[in-house]
Write a protein that holds these residues in place. Structure first.
Motif, PDB file in Angstrom:
ATOM      1  N   PRO A  86       0.834  -1.206   0.000  1.00  0.00           N
ATOM      2  CA  PRO A  86       0.000   0.000   0.000  1.00  0.00           C
ATOM      3  C   PRO A  86       0.869   1.256   0.000  1.00  0.00           C
ATOM      4  CG  PRO A  86       0.076  -0.953   2.205  1.00  0.00           C
ATOM      5  CD  PRO A  86       0.817  -1.903   1.304  1.00  0.00           C
ATOM      6  N   TYR A  87       0.482   2.236  -0.824  1.00  0.00           N
ATOM      7  CA  TYR A  87       1.198   3.515  -0.800  1.00  0.00           C
ATOM      8  C   TYR A  87       0.258   4.694  -0.568  1.00  0.00           C
ATOM      9  CZ  TYR A  87      -0.140   4.325  -5.722  1.00  0.00           C
ATOM     10  OH  TYR A  87      -0.834   4.518  -6.892  1.00  0.00           O
ATOM     11  N   PHE A  88      -1.047   4.494  -0.690  1.00  0.00           N
ATOM     12  CA  PHE A  88      -2.045   5.487  -0.309  1.00  0.00           C
ATOM     13  C   PHE A  88      -3.204   4.770   0.365  1.00  0.00           C
ATOM     14  CE2 PHE A  88      -0.856   8.541  -3.967  1.00  0.00           C
ATOM     15  CZ  PHE A  88      -0.141   9.357  -3.121  1.00  0.00           C
ATOM     16  N   TRP A  89      -3.966   5.504   1.152  1.00  0.00           N
ATOM     17  CA  TRP A  89      -5.212   4.974   1.677  1.00  0.00           C
ATOM     18  C   TRP A  89      -6.176   6.139   1.864  1.00  0.00           C
ATOM     19  CZ3 TRP A  89      -7.383   6.254   6.485  1.00  0.00           C
ATOM     20  CH2 TRP A  89      -6.543   6.947   7.373  1.00  0.00           C
ATOM     21  N   GLY A  90      -7.437   5.800   2.068  1.00  0.00           N
ATOM     22  CA  GLY A  90      -8.418   6.854   2.266  1.00  0.00           C
ATOM     23  C   GLY A  90      -9.790   6.290   2.546  1.00  0.00           C
ATOM     24  N   THR A  91     -10.779   7.144   2.418  1.00  0.00           N
ATOM     25  CA  THR A  91     -12.149   6.793   2.768  1.00  0.00           C
ATOM     26  C   THR A  91     -13.102   7.276   1.678  1.00  0.00           C
ATOM     27  OG1 THR A  91     -12.336   8.871   4.012  1.00  0.00           O
ATOM     28  CG2 THR A  91     -11.742   6.897   5.263  1.00  0.00           C
ATOM     29  N   VAL A  92     -14.351   6.859   1.798  1.00  0.00           N
ATOM     30  CA  VAL A  92     -15.451   7.433   1.023  1.00  0.00           C
ATOM     31  C   VAL A  92     -16.243   8.306   1.987  1.00  0.00           C
ATOM     32  CG1 VAL A  92     -17.588   6.956  -0.235  1.00  0.00           C
ATOM     33  CG2 VAL A  92     -15.591   5.479  -0.550  1.00  0.00           C
ATOM     34  N   GLY A  93     -16.518   9.527   1.577  1.00  0.00           N
ATOM     35  CA  GLY A  93     -17.225  10.423   2.489  1.00  0.00           C
ATOM     36  C   GLY A  93     -17.995  11.499   1.759  1.00  0.00           C
ATOM     37  N   ILE A  94     -18.290  12.556   2.483  1.00  0.00           N
ATOM     38  CA  ILE A  94     -19.169  13.615   1.980  1.00  0.00           C
ATOM     39  C   ILE A  94     -18.412  14.935   1.899  1.00  0.00           C
ATOM     40  CG2 ILE A  94     -21.326  14.881   2.363  1.00  0.00           C
ATOM     41  CD1 ILE A  94     -22.195  12.493   4.181  1.00  0.00           C
ATOM     42  N   VAL A  95     -18.368  15.510   0.701  1.00  0.00           N
ATOM     43  CA  VAL A  95     -17.900  16.883   0.520  1.00  0.00           C
ATOM     44  C   VAL A  95     -19.142  17.771   0.495  1.00  0.00           C
ATOM     45  CG1 VAL A  95     -16.989  18.504  -1.178  1.00  0.00           C
ATOM     46  CG2 VAL A  95     -15.736  16.453  -0.661  1.00  0.00           C
ATOM     47  N   TYR A  96     -19.086  18.881   1.229  1.00  0.00           N
ATOM     48  CA  TYR A  96     -20.245  19.774   1.198  1.00  0.00           C
ATOM     49  C   TYR A  96     -19.816  21.228   1.315  1.00  0.00           C
ATOM     50  CZ  TYR A  96     -20.016  20.060   6.360  1.00  0.00           C
ATOM     51  OH  TYR A  96     -19.616  20.276   7.652  1.00  0.00           O
ATOM     52  N   VAL A 149      -1.169  15.767   9.250  1.00  0.00           N
ATOM     53  CA  VAL A 149      -1.225  14.533  10.047  1.00  0.00           C
ATOM     54  C   VAL A 149      -2.317  14.601  11.116  1.00  0.00           C
ATOM     55  CG1 VAL A 149       0.091  13.014  11.574  1.00  0.00           C
ATOM     56  CG2 VAL A 149       1.202  14.072   9.609  1.00  0.00           C
ATOM     57  N   GLU A 150      -2.582  15.808  11.630  1.00  0.00           N
ATOM     58  CA  GLU A 150      -3.572  15.964  12.699  1.00  0.00           C
ATOM     59  C   GLU A 150      -4.969  16.276  12.164  1.00  0.00           C
ATOM     60  OE1 GLU A 150      -1.931  18.906  15.298  1.00  0.00           O
ATOM     61  OE2 GLU A 150      -0.312  17.590  16.005  1.00  0.00           O
ATOM     62  N   ASP A 151      -5.131  16.271  10.844  1.00  0.00           N
ATOM     63  CA  ASP A 151      -6.425  16.540  10.239  1.00  0.00           C
ATOM     64  C   ASP A 151      -7.253  15.258  10.226  1.00  0.00           C
ATOM     65  OD1 ASP A 151      -8.608  17.176   8.652  1.00  0.00           O
ATOM     66  OD2 ASP A 151      -7.440  18.340   7.211  1.00  0.00           O
ATOM     67  N   GLU A 152      -8.239  15.167  11.126  1.00  0.00           N
ATOM     68  CA  GLU A 152      -8.992  13.923  11.305  1.00  0.00           C
ATOM     69  C   GLU A 152      -9.927  13.617  10.139  1.00  0.00           C
ATOM     70  OE1 GLU A 152     -10.821  13.436  15.101  1.00  0.00           O
ATOM     71  OE2 GLU A 152      -8.881  13.333  16.127  1.00  0.00           O
ATOM     72  N   ARG A 153     -10.057  14.546   9.207  1.00  0.00           N
ATOM     73  CA  ARG A 153     -10.833  14.246   8.005  1.00  0.00           C
ATOM     74  C   ARG A 153     -10.085  13.243   7.126  1.00  0.00           C
ATOM     75  NH1 ARG A 153     -11.507  20.310   5.942  1.00  0.00           N
ATOM     76  NH2 ARG A 153      -9.272  20.145   6.407  1.00  0.00           N
ATOM     77  N   PHE A 154      -8.761  13.266   7.213  1.00  0.00           N
ATOM     78  CA  PHE A 154      -7.937  12.396   6.368  1.00  0.00           C
ATOM     79  C   PHE A 154      -7.106  11.396   7.172  1.00  0.00           C
ATOM     80  CE2 PHE A 154      -8.740  16.385   4.163  1.00  0.00           C
ATOM     81  CZ  PHE A 154      -9.380  15.901   3.023  1.00  0.00           C
ATOM     82  N   TYR A 155      -6.930  11.671   8.455  1.00  0.00           N
ATOM     83  CA  TYR A 155      -6.286  10.733   9.378  1.00  0.00           C
ATOM     84  C   TYR A 155      -7.204  10.615  10.594  1.00  0.00           C
ATOM     85  CZ  TYR A 155      -2.091  11.171   6.504  1.00  0.00           C
ATOM     86  OH  TYR A 155      -1.201  11.154   5.442  1.00  0.00           O
ATOM     87  N   PRO A 156      -8.307   9.861  10.442  1.00  0.00           N
ATOM     88  CA  PRO A 156      -9.341   9.832  11.480  1.00  0.00           C
ATOM     89  C   PRO A 156      -8.854   9.248  12.800  1.00  0.00           C
ATOM     90  CG  PRO A 156      -9.726   8.127   9.837  1.00  0.00           C
ATOM     91  CD  PRO A 156      -8.632   8.996   9.305  1.00  0.00           C
ATOM     92  N   SER A 157      -9.575   9.608  13.857  1.00  0.00           N
ATOM     93  CA  SER A 157      -9.272   9.095  15.193  1.00  0.00           C
ATOM     94  C   SER A 157      -9.443   7.579  15.214  1.00  0.00           C
ATOM     95  CB  SER A 157     -10.218   9.717  16.215  1.00  0.00           C
ATOM     96  OG  SER A 157     -11.551   9.275  15.975  1.00  0.00           O
TER      97      SER A 157
END
Length: 228
Positions: A6-16, A187-195
């Motif tokens: 793996p070299y990237f990871w992420g989520t599916v979510g909502i942009v608004y 790194v501390e942005d929980e939108r992209f590095y969630p708790s």
């Protein structure tokens, strides 16, 4: 399929776009059914993502194979129809950045790109949970330059290179040492590095098999036809 890196990871979510929504916050998949959002939602054209969104909104697994649950998810999607402006592909990024719609269901990396284009946009991982995905590097068994492939993978996995790659593209890096080279605000942005609490609600798509995948696709097609 024996090895992958793996070299990237992420989520599916909502942009608004909070400004277009009168300051309303979105925290949940279920918020999307708000009648105030009529004709304001863009959906990605993906059966697993959109059926999965409906399953999550009902607190079911993204990998649910219970046909009763899947029918419930499809019926709930039908109820979302008045709020759906379009089901689109890559153009969703341009449409959201240009404020053609106030809400979009997207992958987190695309969200980062859209938010860079338009600072009025925000991204949220819904509290019910969502998909956790990985972009991986593999070496096909038919590859001619195995040594070069390993050298390229090693280069991409170098922490400084991995950090530069993640910062430029906007996707999250799974490379722990690379985190040390990224700005703290990333790194501390929980939108992209969630708790950890939210991360525990994320699910990787499982291989459902051809028959069940076809069923998901059929339900998604029925939903798209229902919109017409």
């Amino acid at each position: 399929n024996q090895y992958s890196i793996p070299y990237f990871w992420g989520t599916v979510g909502i942009v608004y776009n909070r400004a277009l929504l009168g300051g309303k916050e979105i925290t949940s998949w279920n918020d999307l059914w708000d009648p105030a959002f009529k004709n304001e939602i863009l959906l990605v054209d993906g059966a697993r993502e959109i059926i999965g969104m409906a399953l999550n909104s009902l607190h079911y697994s993204l990998n649910d194979t219970n046909k009763t649950h899947l029918q419930q998810a499809k019926q709930k999607l039908d109820a979302l129809t008045p709020n759906v402006k379009a089901i689109v592909g890559d153009e969703i990024k341009m449409l959201l950045a240009n404020e053609e719609a106030a809400i979009g269901i997207v992958w987190s990396g695309d969200a980062a790109e859209i938010m860079w284009e338009n600072e009025r946009l925000d991204y949220v991982i819904p509290k019910e949970g969502t998909n956790l995905w990985f972009d991986n590097m593999v070496i096909p068994k038919t590859a001619k330059n195995i040594e070069g492939a390993h050298q390229f993978i090693n280069f991409m996995l170098d922490p400084k290179n991995a950090a530069q790659n993640a910062e430029y593209v906007g996707y999250s890096t799974p490379n722990k040492k690379a985190l040390e080279y990224l700005p703290r605000e990333i790194v501390e942005d929980e939108r992209f590095y969630p708790s950890e609490q939210l991360a525990n609600k994320l699910e990787v798509y499982e291989n459902l098999g051809k028959s069940m995948l076809a069923y998901y696709n059929e339900l998604f097609l029925q939903f798209k036809m229902h919109r017409k």
